[in-house]
Scaffold this active site. Structure first.
Site, PDB file in Angstrom:
ATOM      1  N   SER A  88       4.129  -0.467   4.604  1.00  0.00           N
ATOM      2  CA  SER A  88       3.977  -0.490   3.150  1.00  0.00           C
ATOM      3  C   SER A  88       5.181   0.229   2.570  1.00  0.00           C
ATOM      4  CB  SER A  88       2.675   0.194   2.717  1.00  0.00           C
ATOM      5  OG  SER A  88       2.599   0.223   1.301  1.00  0.00           O
ATOM      6  N   GLY A  89       6.182  -0.544   2.173  1.00  0.00           N
ATOM      7  CA  GLY A  89       7.397   0.048   1.615  1.00  0.00           C
ATOM      8  C   GLY A  89       7.102   1.044   0.509  1.00  0.00           C
ATOM      9  N   GLY A  91       4.197   2.319  -0.168  1.00  0.00           N
ATOM     10  CA  GLY A  91       3.204   3.276   0.298  1.00  0.00           C
ATOM     11  C   GLY A  91       1.950   3.371  -0.544  1.00  0.00           C
ATOM     12  N   GLU A  92       1.752   2.403  -1.407  1.00  0.00           N
ATOM     13  CA  GLU A  92       0.584   2.426  -2.290  1.00  0.00           C
ATOM     14  C   GLU A  92      -0.207   1.116  -2.226  1.00  0.00           C
ATOM     15  OE1 GLU A  92      -0.339   5.164  -3.701  1.00  0.00           O
ATOM     16  OE2 GLU A  92       1.505   6.293  -3.319  1.00  0.00           O
ATOM     17  N   THR A  93       0.052   0.294  -1.233  1.00  0.00           N
ATOM     18  CA  THR A  93      -0.622  -0.992  -1.113  1.00  0.00           C
ATOM     19  C   THR A  93      -2.102  -0.769  -0.809  1.00  0.00           C
ATOM     20  OG1 THR A  93       1.449  -1.729  -0.095  1.00  0.00           O
ATOM     21  CG2 THR A  93      -0.395  -3.270  -0.061  1.00  0.00           C
ATOM     22  N   GLU A 155      12.838  -4.833   3.986  1.00  0.00           N
ATOM     23  CA  GLU A 155      12.382  -5.871   4.920  1.00  0.00           C
ATOM     24  C   GLU A 155      13.433  -6.155   5.993  1.00  0.00           C
ATOM     25  OE1 GLU A 155      11.904  -8.615   1.786  1.00  0.00           O
ATOM     26  OE2 GLU A 155      10.138  -7.566   1.021  1.00  0.00           O
TER      27      GLU A 155
END
Length: 188
Positions: A88-89, A91-93, A155
């Site tokens: 999760s780039g 970090g809040e997904t 990515e």
């Protein structure tokens, strides 16, 4: 190819190299050791990150590691000794956060790849690999650092990081190129 095109390639490759050069090699080695010692590995990522994570899961399978991808009908339940690897780039997904909580409740280890060290996912993770790259959360205004759109640098860095991790895991596990090739599907 025009000079402008060549310049864009050079800029993009330089950006990727810069991101990877800032990663902590010791943390990468520790993540590989965690994966090598896992009873089983389950992986998850959203959007284009999912494509990179699925590619890594395939290589883990080629290495002989017991691996599956969340959402596949054959994904086993997690428990102690298992690893949930999530990307999760930002970090809040929300899906990632939920899956991490479920994994923690089962006693599995959560291994997170993110660009945001202070994110909710990083706070929940047992182990975090920080990839210092632009994501969808930082691609606007003064935070934008890449010529590439949205989360492409994150990515792309995931892809290269995973390939290096495969090489490190190959050394740790003693997997041979012949054994890896023998595990490649013949259903193409």
């Amino acid at each position: 190819m025009t000079n402008v095109d060549k310049n864009l390639f050079a800029i993009a490759l330089n950006e990727l190299g810069s991101v990877l050069a800032r990663m902590d090699d010791g943390r990468i080695d520790a993540a590989c050791a965690t994966l090598a010692g896992a009873r089983q590995i389950v992986t998850y990522g959203c959007g284009r990150e999912a494509l990179q994570v699925k590619g890594f899961a395939m290589r883990l399978y080629h290495l002989g590691r017991p691996v599956s991808v969340v959402g596949d009908m054959t994904t086993p339940p997690l428990g102690p000794g298992d690893v949930l690897l999530v990307s999760s780039g930002p970090g809040e997904t929300s899906t990632v956060l939920t899956l991490m909580q479920v994994a923690r409740e089962t006693g599995a280890t959560t291994l997170l790849l993110t660009a945001e060290a202070g994110s909710s996912a990083a706070k929940l993770a047992d182990f975090t690999l920080l990839i210092p790259a632009q994501t969808m959360a930082s691609d606007q205004g003064p935070e934008k650092t890449s010529v590439l759109p949205m989360g492409s640098v994150f990515e792309g860095a995931l892809f290269l990081l995973f390939e290096v991790m495969v090489l490190k895991l190959k050394a740790i596990t003693g997997a041979t190129p012949e054994a890896m090739r023998a595990r490649h599907t013949n259903m193409e």
